[in-house]
Design an enzyme around this catalytic site. Structure first.
Site, mmCIF file in Angstrom:
data_model
loop_
_atom_site.group_PDB
_atom_site.id
_atom_site.type_symbol
_atom_site.label_atom_id
_atom_site.label_comp_id
_atom_site.label_asym_id
_atom_site.label_seq_id
_atom_site.Cartn_x
_atom_site.Cartn_y
_atom_site.Cartn_z
ATOM 1 N N ASP A 97 0.768 -1.041 0.089
ATOM 2 C CA ASP A 97 -0.131 -0.288 0.371
ATOM 3 C C ASP A 97 0.511 1.503 0.288
ATOM 4 O O ASP A 97 1.450 1.537 0.988
ATOM 5 C CB ASP A 97 -0.858 -0.239 1.109
ATOM 6 C CG ASP A 97 -1.963 1.384 1.369
ATOM 7 O OD1 ASP A 97 -2.990 0.603 0.486
ATOM 8 O OD2 ASP A 97 -1.964 2.212 1.749
ATOM 9 N N GLU B 262 2.486 4.948 -0.313
ATOM 10 C CA GLU B 262 2.182 6.509 -0.142
ATOM 11 C C GLU B 262 2.387 7.148 -1.187
ATOM 12 O O GLU B 262 3.853 6.735 -1.548
ATOM 13 C CB GLU B 262 2.394 6.762 1.745
ATOM 14 C CG GLU B 262 1.685 5.744 2.860
ATOM 15 C CD GLU B 262 0.205 6.457 2.835
ATOM 16 O OE1 GLU B 262 -0.197 7.163 2.232
ATOM 17 O OE2 GLU B 262 -0.299 5.104 2.861
ATOM 18 N N ALA B 263 1.972 8.450 -1.662
ATOM 19 C CA ALA B 263 2.354 9.165 -2.568
ATOM 20 C C ALA B 263 2.416 11.187 -2.442
ATOM 21 O O ALA B 263 1.563 11.048 -1.003
ATOM 22 C CB ALA B 263 1.205 8.769 -4.098
ATOM 23 N N ASP C 264 -3.071 1.540 -6.703
ATOM 24 C CA ASP C 264 -1.223 0.945 -6.900
ATOM 25 C C ASP C 264 -0.353 0.996 -7.292
ATOM 26 O O ASP C 264 0.410 1.642 -7.673
ATOM 27 C CB ASP C 264 -0.824 -0.043 -5.482
ATOM 28 C CG ASP C 264 -1.429 0.619 -3.434
ATOM 29 O OD1 ASP C 264 -1.219 1.924 -3.298
ATOM 30 O OD2 ASP C 264 -3.103 0.791 -3.407
ATOM 31 N N HIS D 288 -3.312 5.932 6.962
ATOM 32 C CA HIS D 288 -2.405 7.024 5.569
ATOM 33 C C HIS D 288 -0.709 6.598 6.257
ATOM 34 O O HIS D 288 0.067 6.977 5.045
ATOM 35 C CB HIS D 288 -2.962 8.495 5.892
ATOM 36 C CG HIS D 288 -3.766 8.418 5.356
ATOM 37 N ND1 HIS D 288 -4.763 7.598 3.991
ATOM 38 C CD2 HIS D 288 -5.550 8.547 5.671
ATOM 39 C CE1 HIS D 288 -6.015 8.157 3.909
ATOM 40 N NE2 HIS D 288 -6.141 8.337 5.123
ATOM 41 N N ASP E 60 -1.290 0.565 7.126
ATOM 42 C CA ASP E 60 -2.470 0.157 6.128
ATOM 43 C C ASP E 60 -2.285 -1.232 5.498
ATOM 44 O O ASP E 60 -3.142 -1.784 5.612
ATOM 45 C CB ASP E 60 -2.679 1.404 4.623
ATOM 46 C CG ASP E 60 -2.920 2.945 5.691
ATOM 47 O OD1 ASP E 60 -3.492 2.494 6.420
ATOM 48 O OD2 ASP E 60 -3.332 3.425 4.722
#
Length: 339
Positions: free
Chosen positions: A124, A126-127, A224, A283, A288
């Site tokens: 998962d 994060e961006a 993703d 998050h 996550d």
């Protein structure tokens, strides 16, 4: 990265379960029982795929009994079989139905557990993000987590986590920092994506994924792989990695298995319906991923055979048919740089 994304088994528990026993019937339910005695003397030479086999009629009849059970009756019966009793009523019914079905089919023809993935790799990302998620904003991966789920023990066996330095927009927005908990200092000290991907591949190789052990990738939604990883590979001018070209979208699997609409497949809602709370910081990519793995474990325990249902082909997101052969992902290799 769920808010941003929104805008944009056959495996059994360690101990073999006890044989099915009669269920207590409330007054007026003369046949509300789940018992092997109902099936004594019924032999069949039909193949396991022949739905005229009497075993499928027995399963259908039992499903009808289960549909008429109250939530307390369901929980009592699940407890009798030492199964998880948490979850909403529809989840409990599905859990009991699959337990009974598996027992009957194993009596008829034992299931070959060796055909399933040895591991599932939950990812998962994060961006980078901005408030309001403007359509022209280019997301760059800033956290690459993996949770390694052993499908035999149904336990999280290992984790990987590295942060990534964004290159196009190196300064994080205040919104991104607040949402993810990832600070500017963290990404400033991190490696760029190609190096982190190399570290990921080395970590997977050390665990012999794709060589000694079969595995599949798993994500919470399509974004993703089809969006974040796809975009990041273009930014970093590397080809899309072959090990991530197919994956299990657990939202699809959850919706299809428990027969719930798409709006009930957000991470927090899936946990809630299964009787679980979110554990950790929302998050955080690693937290996550751990919570997604908890959902996967519960689904495997409930009798769902999580299998690849999405893939990338020529840069486009495609659906994989449920009738496609069950194949593990290839041994991870570092992709070549684009010309």
């Amino acid at each position: 990265m769920e808010e941003q994304k929104e805008n944009r088994p056959q495996v059994a528990p360690n101990d073999a379960p006890a044989p099915l026993a009669p269920a207590a019937c409330p007054p007026g339910r003369q046949h509300c029982k789940i018992s092997d005695r109902e099936t004594n003397g019924k032999n069949s030479t039909a193949s396991s795929n022949d739905f005229s086999d009497p075993v499928y009629k027995e399963i259908a009849i039992t499903n009808g009994y289960i549909n008429r059970m109250t939530r307390d009756e369901l929980r009592s019966k699940l407890a009798e079989f030492k199964l998880e009793t948490r979850g909403v009523k529809d989840v409990l019914k599905k859990r009991l139905k699959n337990y009974y079905k598996k027992q009957k089919l194993m009596q008829k023809e034992p299931i070959n557990g060796d055909s399933y993935y040895d591991y599932i790799c939950v990812v998962d990302f994060e961006a980078t993000c901005e408030e309001g998620n403007p359509p022209e904003f280019v997301h760059e991966i800033i956290e690459f987590p993996i949770v390694l789920l052993n499908t035999r023990t149904l336990e999280i066996e290992d984790t990987f986590q590295q942060y990534v330095k964004p290159e196009m927009n190196p300064k994080l927005s205040n919104f991104c920092i607040s949402l993810t908990g990832i600070t500017q200092d963290i990404v400033d000290k991190a490696d760029t994506f190609p190096q982190v991907l190399q570290n990921v591949i080395e970590w997977m190789r050390q665990r012999e994924l794709g060589t000694k052990y079969s595995y599949s990738m798993l994500t919470d939604g399509s974004w993703d792989m089809s969006k974040f990883l796809n975009i990041q590979c273009r930014i970093s001018r590397i080809k899309y990695p072959s090990f991530a070209k197919k994956w299990i979208n657990i939202r699809k699997s959850y919706g299809n298995f428990y027969k719930v609409p798409r709006n009930q497949t957000k991470l927090t809602i899936m946990l809630e319906k299964l009787g679980m709370n979110y554990d950790g910081r929302p998050h955080s990519g690693l937290d996550d991923s751990k919570n997604i793995a908890r959902i996967a474990i519960r689904m495997l325990q409930d009798g769902c055979e999580l299998r690849v249902n999405e893939r990338m082909h020529a840069g486009q997101l495609m659906t994989v048919s449920s009738s496609a052969p069950l194949e593990g992902a290839p041994a991870p290799q570092m992709p070549r740089y684009r010309n």
